[in-house]
Design a protein around this motif. Structure first.
Motif, mmCIF file in Angstrom:
data_model
loop_
_atom_site.group_PDB
_atom_site.id
_atom_site.type_symbol
_atom_site.label_atom_id
_atom_site.label_comp_id
_atom_site.label_asym_id
_atom_site.label_seq_id
_atom_site.Cartn_x
_atom_site.Cartn_y
_atom_site.Cartn_z
ATOM 1 N N GLN A 9 -9.006 -19.815 -11.263
ATOM 2 C CA GLN A 9 -9.858 -18.378 -11.728
ATOM 3 C C GLN A 9 -8.375 -17.284 -10.970
ATOM 4 O O GLN A 9 -8.368 -17.464 -9.465
ATOM 5 N N CYS A 10 -8.203 -16.284 -11.356
ATOM 6 C CA CYS A 10 -7.731 -15.171 -10.415
ATOM 7 C C CYS A 10 -9.585 -14.606 -9.493
ATOM 8 O O CYS A 10 -10.105 -14.680 -9.638
ATOM 9 N N THR A 11 -7.761 -14.783 -8.767
ATOM 10 C CA THR A 11 -9.380 -14.455 -7.560
ATOM 11 C C THR A 11 -9.815 -12.443 -7.239
ATOM 12 O O THR A 11 -10.640 -12.286 -6.584
ATOM 13 N N GLU A 12 -9.449 -11.788 -8.218
ATOM 14 C CA GLU A 12 -10.076 -10.889 -7.746
ATOM 15 C C GLU A 12 -10.709 -10.844 -8.807
ATOM 16 O O GLU A 12 -11.963 -9.579 -8.806
ATOM 17 N N SER A 27 -0.523 -12.485 -11.588
ATOM 18 C CA SER A 27 0.119 -11.465 -12.894
ATOM 19 C C SER A 27 -1.931 -10.834 -13.349
ATOM 20 O O SER A 27 -1.708 -10.763 -14.542
ATOM 21 N N CYS A 28 -2.478 -10.576 -12.512
ATOM 22 C CA CYS A 28 -3.566 -9.849 -12.483
ATOM 23 C C CYS A 28 -3.708 -8.111 -13.315
ATOM 24 O O CYS A 28 -2.897 -7.897 -12.601
ATOM 25 N N PRO A 29 -4.141 -8.052 -14.364
ATOM 26 C CA PRO A 29 -3.738 -6.634 -14.899
ATOM 27 C C PRO A 29 -4.550 -5.648 -14.374
ATOM 28 O O PRO A 29 -4.237 -4.189 -14.424
ATOM 29 N N LYS A 30 -5.797 -5.762 -12.991
ATOM 30 C CA LYS A 30 -5.943 -5.154 -12.965
ATOM 31 C C LYS A 30 -5.801 -4.618 -11.285
ATOM 32 O O LYS A 30 -5.574 -3.457 -11.654
ATOM 33 N N LEU A 31 -4.624 -5.804 -10.980
ATOM 34 C CA LEU A 31 -3.472 -5.229 -9.885
ATOM 35 C C LEU A 31 -2.736 -4.457 -10.063
ATOM 36 O O LEU A 31 -1.647 -3.534 -9.738
ATOM 37 N N ALA A 32 -1.653 -5.155 -11.618
ATOM 38 C CA ALA A 32 -0.984 -4.238 -11.897
ATOM 39 C C ALA A 32 -0.660 -2.795 -12.402
ATOM 40 O O ALA A 32 -0.114 -2.068 -12.184
ATOM 41 N N SER A 33 -1.884 -2.415 -12.662
ATOM 42 C CA SER A 33 -2.195 -0.714 -13.369
ATOM 43 C C SER A 33 -2.369 -0.295 -12.183
ATOM 44 O O SER A 33 -3.240 -0.643 -10.656
#
Length: 132
Positions: free
Chosen positions: A112-115, A125-131
């Motif tokens: 799972q993504c930790t975020e 590669s989480c879109p939440k952290l990339a934006s």
């Protein structure tokens, strides 16, 4: 020591015999139970054991009687296996699909993504952290 070759029957207790459980069944008032109205299995078993024991004892005296009894028992066994009631099985719903070992392993180790706690990506590669 005393060279006793025969032990009188009066010294042999019934509970020591192989036929200790066969015989007549008595109720609380010490009366013989004859009727199977209430369907007691113990009473039925006792009666059948007594008859079978007597038949076996008399059949063992000669070879012809033994063969006849053995054949009769085989016939009875064949008839009894045909009239047995089948076991009833309670089935609730349909069965679940059986999963293979590889399929089970892939489900256990999904990361799972930790975020955002989604399983289709990881933290890098989480879109939440990339934006921004």
């Amino acid at each position: 020591m005393k060279q006793v070759k025969h032990l009188p029957d009066k010294y042999i207790l019934k509970r020591w015999l192989q036929s200790a459980k066969s015989g007549v069944i008595y109720d609380k008032n010490h009366k013989e139970v004859n009727d199977c109205v209430d369907g007691l299995l113990l009473v039925k078993r006792s009666k059948v054991c007594k008859v079978a024991s007597d038949l076996i004892d008399s059949a063992l005296l000669c070879d012809e009687g033994f063969k006849l009894l053995e054949k009769s028992f085989d016939d009875i066994r064949g008839k009894l296996t045909r009239i047995k009631d089948p076991h009833r099985v309670k089935v609730k719903g349909c069965a679940k699909r059986v999963k293979g070992e590889k399929e089970k392993a892939t489900q256990r180790h999904k990361r799972q993504c930790t975020e955002c706690r989604k399983t289709d990506h990881d933290r890098w590669s989480c879109p939440k952290l990339a934006s921004p």
